[in-house]
Each structure stands twice: as C-alpha cells, then as structure tokens.
Design a protein around this motif. Structure first.
Motif, PDB file in Angstrom:
ATOM      1  N   ASN A 173      -3.925   0.554  -2.096  1.00  0.00           N
ATOM      2  CA  ASN A 173      -4.880   1.031  -3.109  1.00  0.00           C
ATOM      3  C   ASN A 173      -6.112   1.572  -2.405  1.00  0.00           C
ATOM      4  O   ASN A 173      -6.731   0.863  -1.603  1.00  0.00           O
ATOM      5  N   LEU A 201     -13.250   7.200  -3.881  1.00  0.00           N
ATOM      6  CA  LEU A 201     -12.940   7.923  -5.109  1.00  0.00           C
ATOM      7  C   LEU A 201     -14.173   8.315  -5.916  1.00  0.00           C
ATOM      8  O   LEU A 201     -14.050   8.956  -6.957  1.00  0.00           O
ATOM      9  N   SER A 202     -15.361   7.944  -5.472  1.00  0.00           N
ATOM     10  CA  SER A 202     -16.574   8.185  -6.259  1.00  0.00           C
ATOM     11  C   SER A 202     -16.851   9.679  -6.476  1.00  0.00           C
ATOM     12  O   SER A 202     -17.412  10.057  -7.493  1.00  0.00           O
ATOM     13  N   GLY A 218      -5.000   7.306 -11.388  1.00  0.00           N
ATOM     14  CA  GLY A 218      -5.476   6.875 -12.691  1.00  0.00           C
ATOM     15  C   GLY A 218      -6.746   7.619 -13.077  1.00  0.00           C
ATOM     16  O   GLY A 218      -7.681   7.715 -12.295  1.00  0.00           O
ATOM     17  N   PHE A 219      -6.755   8.139 -14.300  1.00  0.00           N
ATOM     18  CA  PHE A 219      -7.920   8.924 -14.752  1.00  0.00           C
ATOM     19  C   PHE A 219      -8.788   8.126 -15.680  1.00  0.00           C
ATOM     20  O   PHE A 219      -8.414   7.235 -16.343  1.00  0.00           O
ATOM     21  N   GLU A 235     -12.666   2.187  -4.115  1.00  0.00           N
ATOM     22  CA  GLU A 235     -13.453   2.960  -5.082  1.00  0.00           C
ATOM     23  C   GLU A 235     -14.519   3.813  -4.409  1.00  0.00           C
ATOM     24  O   GLU A 235     -14.894   4.855  -4.934  1.00  0.00           O
ATOM     25  N   SER A 236     -14.989   3.408  -3.256  1.00  0.00           N
ATOM     26  CA  SER A 236     -16.019   4.193  -2.565  1.00  0.00           C
ATOM     27  C   SER A 236     -15.487   5.569  -2.157  1.00  0.00           C
ATOM     28  O   SER A 236     -16.234   6.543  -2.133  1.00  0.00           O
ATOM     29  N   PRO A 294     -12.342  12.978  -9.449  1.00  0.00           N
ATOM     30  CA  PRO A 294     -12.211  12.688 -10.888  1.00  0.00           C
ATOM     31  C   PRO A 294     -11.267  11.519 -11.198  1.00  0.00           C
ATOM     32  O   PRO A 294     -10.987  11.252 -12.350  1.00  0.00           O
ATOM     33  N   PHE A 295     -10.811  10.810 -10.200  1.00  0.00           N
ATOM     34  CA  PHE A 295      -9.877   9.701 -10.413  1.00  0.00           C
ATOM     35  C   PHE A 295     -10.608   8.370 -10.407  1.00  0.00           C
ATOM     36  O   PHE A 295     -11.551   8.178  -9.647  1.00  0.00           O
ATOM     37  N   ARG A 296     -10.168   7.440 -11.243  1.00  0.00           N
ATOM     38  CA  ARG A 296     -10.733   6.088 -11.227  1.00  0.00           C
ATOM     39  C   ARG A 296      -9.991   5.209 -10.233  1.00  0.00           C
ATOM     40  O   ARG A 296     -10.584   4.381  -9.560  1.00  0.00           O
ATOM     41  N   THR A 297      -8.665   5.364 -10.168  1.00  0.00           N
ATOM     42  CA  THR A 297      -7.840   4.588  -9.242  1.00  0.00           C
ATOM     43  C   THR A 297      -6.852   5.517  -8.556  1.00  0.00           C
ATOM     44  O   THR A 297      -6.458   6.552  -9.101  1.00  0.00           O
TER      45      THR A 297
END
Length: 71
Positions: free
Chosen positions: A4, A10-11, A70-71, A7-8, A14-17
């Motif tokens: 996985n 992905l900031s 994941g959006f 999150e840093s 446009p994706f959350r995951t």
C-alpha cells in the motif's frame, strides 16, 4: 504480495488509496512426479475413478501485476 502506497505520496494525486500487487498461480509446482495428474484438477474421489483426470488443461505457472486505485 501487496504494498500500500503511503498517503504522503498520494497527496498531490487525485487518488485516496493506491496499492501495487504481484500475483502468481502454481508458483511452487517444482516437479511433477505423477505425470498427467494435477491435484487441483481431480474430478472425483469415487472408488472407481479416484485420481482420474479427463479433458483437463495442462498445469501452467502464471505471473501478474495488479494496481488498485481508490478515488
């Protein structure tokens, strides 16, 4: 085997995951001492037909890559 993304990373996207995976099937079928027999394809455990394969495709080793967003 899956990873996985943090999150840093992905900031700014446009994706959350997001996760990246390596997938495989029949990876450890190293030697086949029972020719023409695949334990995953046995059709019956009846006393008359125990261990018989009919019309089964040959056992193959496969590899793949998966990307889940994941959006």
């Amino acid at each position: 085997l899956s990873y996985n993304l943090p999150e840093s990373l992905l900031s700014q996207l446009p994706f959350r995951t997001a996760s990246f995976s390596l997938v495989g099937r029949n990876l450890f079928f190293l030697s086949n001492k029972t020719e023409y027999f695949d334990p995953e394809a046995v059709q019956s455990v009846d006393n008359n037909a125990e261990g018989l394969n009919s019309f089964a495709p040959p056992t193959t080793r496969s590899f793949g890559v998966s990307l889940r967003l994941g959006f």
